[in-house]
Enzyme design. Structure first.
Site, mmCIF file in Angstrom:
data_model
loop_
_atom_site.group_PDB
_atom_site.id
_atom_site.type_symbol
_atom_site.label_atom_id
_atom_site.label_comp_id
_atom_site.label_asym_id
_atom_site.label_seq_id
_atom_site.Cartn_x
_atom_site.Cartn_y
_atom_site.Cartn_z
ATOM 1 N N LYS A 64 0.846 -1.194 0.000
ATOM 2 C CA LYS A 64 0.000 0.000 0.000
ATOM 3 C C LYS A 64 0.881 1.244 0.000
ATOM 4 C CE LYS A 64 -0.351 -0.164 5.044
ATOM 5 N NZ LYS A 64 -1.227 -0.076 6.214
ATOM 6 N N HIS A 71 -5.647 -6.388 13.991
ATOM 7 C CA HIS A 71 -4.407 -5.611 13.925
ATOM 8 C C HIS A 71 -4.029 -5.159 15.328
ATOM 9 C CE1 HIS A 71 -1.314 -3.419 11.791
ATOM 10 N NE2 HIS A 71 -1.598 -2.334 12.477
ATOM 11 N N ARG A 117 2.102 -10.401 8.097
ATOM 12 C CA ARG A 117 1.988 -9.205 7.260
ATOM 13 C C ARG A 117 3.123 -8.212 7.576
ATOM 14 N NH1 ARG A 117 -3.382 -9.059 9.809
ATOM 15 N NH2 ARG A 117 -2.710 -7.093 10.713
ATOM 16 N N TYR A 157 14.149 31.369 3.983
ATOM 17 C CA TYR A 157 12.916 32.012 4.426
ATOM 18 C C TYR A 157 12.896 32.240 5.927
ATOM 19 C CZ TYR A 157 10.836 30.919 -0.139
ATOM 20 O OH TYR A 157 10.553 30.830 -1.481
ATOM 21 N N CYS A 168 13.331 24.675 1.718
ATOM 22 C CA CYS A 168 12.371 25.259 0.780
ATOM 23 C C CYS A 168 11.602 24.151 0.069
ATOM 24 C CB CYS A 168 13.092 26.135 -0.232
ATOM 25 S SG CYS A 168 14.221 27.356 0.496
#
Length: 376
Positions: free
Chosen positions: A39, A171, A226, A272, A319
Site C-alpha cells: 500500500k 491488527h 503481514r 525564508y 524550501c
C-alpha cells in the site's frame, strides 16, 4: 549521469528486498503464508516494481489500502492474490470482482451490500472479516462486553450468499510497546476464533501479525504474517531490533545534486524567515531537493546529509524545491556532486527521530516527481 539522476532521485535496492523477504520466510513455520503490504506505493518504493519482485520471489499475498491501488497492480500484470485492507464502497463491487481483488469487510451492512452485488452479478467475491480486538479502528468489536453479539453477527455475515470468506484478521496497536496489551488483543482474537468454530464458522487464513508482532511474538503468526515497514528494511521500533535482530537491509537511498556552491560572509541570513544567521564566513552548497521531494521541513536548520566525503548540516529553512547546506569544512564539494539524504551514511531512523515521526511517514513522503531507480 542518467537523466533520472539529474536532480533528486531514490535508489531502490531490490536485492535488499530479496534479503528481507528470505529472512522472514526463514522465520516461518511450515505452511505459514507471507502477505506483503504494498500500500501507499509500497511505502514510497514503487508498488508495481516491488510487487513484480515479490511475485518473482514467491510471496503468497499482497495487500493494498484501497481499490485504486489494487487495480493499478492488476493492470500492471500482477497475478498474486491482493487484499484490500481499507474500505471500498459497495458501489464498486463489480470492479472488485472484475479485477479479482479480495476485500476486507468490517460490518454487517457492508457484507450484505457486497453479497447482493455478487449475487446480482452471478459471481463470488473473496472477502476477509475484520475483528477489532483493541485498535479501535475498523472491524467488529471483540472486547469482553461485545464478543457474544459480534460472534452472532459474524455468523450471519458468514452465511450470506456470493461471498467466499477466505480469511479473518485483526491488527495490534502496540506490538512494539506493550506485551501485556498485545497479548490481550491476541487472546481476544483466539477466543473469537474458538467461539466461531463452535458455530461452524471457520477460515482458511487467520492473520494478525504485522512487523512488530512478527519480530517480537512468533506465537501470533497463525496462518499468515503481514510484515510491512520491516519488509522494506526498517524496524518499527528500536526495541524490535534487539541484540539478535534479523539483520534487515534498508531498500531506499534518497539522493540529490549539488547545483551551486558559493562563499557567503558572516552575518548573512539564510533562507525564508531568516531563522539562521551565519556566524562565520561560510561555503554554502545548494541541493536540488526540498519538502516537495520529501525532506521534512520541521528538520530545517538541523537535517544532515552526506556529501563530499562527510556530513553537512542544512542551514536555514528547507524550501519547497531546494535546501542549503554548510560545506565549509568539506573543501572538495562542487556542483554536480551527489548528496545522500537518507541511506547508509545517514540512516532514515536518525531523521525520523529528529522529525519526531516514524520511518513510514518519511518514506511515503518522498514525492512523486522523484524518480525511483531500481538496482538489482
Amino acid at each position: 549521469m542518467e537523466k533520472a539522476q539529474r536532480r533528486t532521485w531514490a535508489e531502490i535496492d531490490l536485492k535488499a528486498l530479496e534479503h528481507n523477504y528470505h529472512t522472514f520466510r526463514a522465520m516461518l513455520p511450515q505452511g505459514c503464508k507471507l502477505l506483503a503490504p504494498v500500500k501507499a506505493d509500497a511505502y514510497g518504493h514503487g508498488a508495481v516494481a516491488v510487487s513484480r519482485k515479490l511475485e518473482e520471489l514467491g510471496a503468497d499475498y499482497l495487500a493494498v489500502a484501497c481499490l485504486d491501488e489494487g487495480i493499478e497492480l492488476r493492470k500492471a500484470g500482477i497475478a498474486l492474490p491482493i487484499l484490500i485492507l481499507g474500505y471500498t464502497d459497495p458501489v464498486w463491487a463489480d470492479e472488485l470482482m472484475e479485477y479479482g481483488l479480495s476485500q476486507g469487510i468490517f460490518n454487517e451492512d457492508g457484507a450484505r451490500a457486497l453479497s447482493q452485488a455478487a449475487v446480482k452479478a452471478g459471481k463470488t467475491l473473496t472477502v476477509h472479516m475484520k475483528a477489532d480486538t483493541g485498535m479501535s479502528r475498523l472491524g467488529l468489536l471483540c472486547d469482553e462486553a461485545d464478543l457474544k453479539q459480534t460472534v452472532e453477527t459474524m455468523e450471519r455475515m458468514y452465511q450470506l450468499p456470493g461471498l467466499r470468506w477466505e480469511g479473518i484478521f485483526t491488527h495490534f496497536s502496540d506490538a512494539d510497546g506493550s506485551e501485556e496489551y498485545t497479548m490481550l488483543q491476541f487472546t481476544r482474537f483466539l477466543e473469537l476464533l474458538d467461539r466461531l468454530k463452535e458455530r461452524g464458522v471457520t477460515f482458511e487464513i487467520r492473520h494478525c501479525a504485522a512487523s512488530a508482532a512478527v519480530l517480537n511474538y512468533p506465537c501470533t503468526y497463525l496462518d499468515m504474517i503481514r510484515p510491512g515497514i520491516s519488509l522494506y528494511g526498517h524496524y518499527p521500533a528500536p526495541e524490535c531490533e534487539g541484540l539478535d535482530g534479523p539483520g534487515l537491509k534498508a531498500m531506499m537511498t534518497l539522493k540529490s545534486r549539488v547545483i551551486s556552491v558559493k562563499k557567503v560572509p558572516a552575518g548573512t541570513a539564510v533562507s525564508y524567515g531568516r531563522i539562521h544567521t551565519l556566524e562565520r564566513d561560510t561555503k554554502l552548497a545548494v541541493l536540488s531537493a526540498g519538502y516537495a521531494d520529501g525532506l521534512p521541513r520541521r528538520c530545517s536548520d538541523k537535517l544532515q546529509v552526506w556529501v563530499g566525503g562527510g556530513r553537512a548540516t542544512v542551514v536555514g529553512r528547507i524550501c519547497m524545491d531546494l535546501c542549503m547546506v554548510d560545506v565549509t569544512d568539506l573543501p572538495d564539494v562542487k556542483p554536480g556532486d551527489a548528496a545522500e539524504i537518507y541511506g547508509p551514511h545517514v540512516p532514515l531512523e536518525e531523521t525520523a527521530e529528529m522529525a519526531n515521526t516514524i520511518q513510514h511517514e518519511l518514506l511515503c513522503a518522498v514525492g512523486k516527481r522523484v524518480p525511483r531507480i531500481y538496482l538489482d
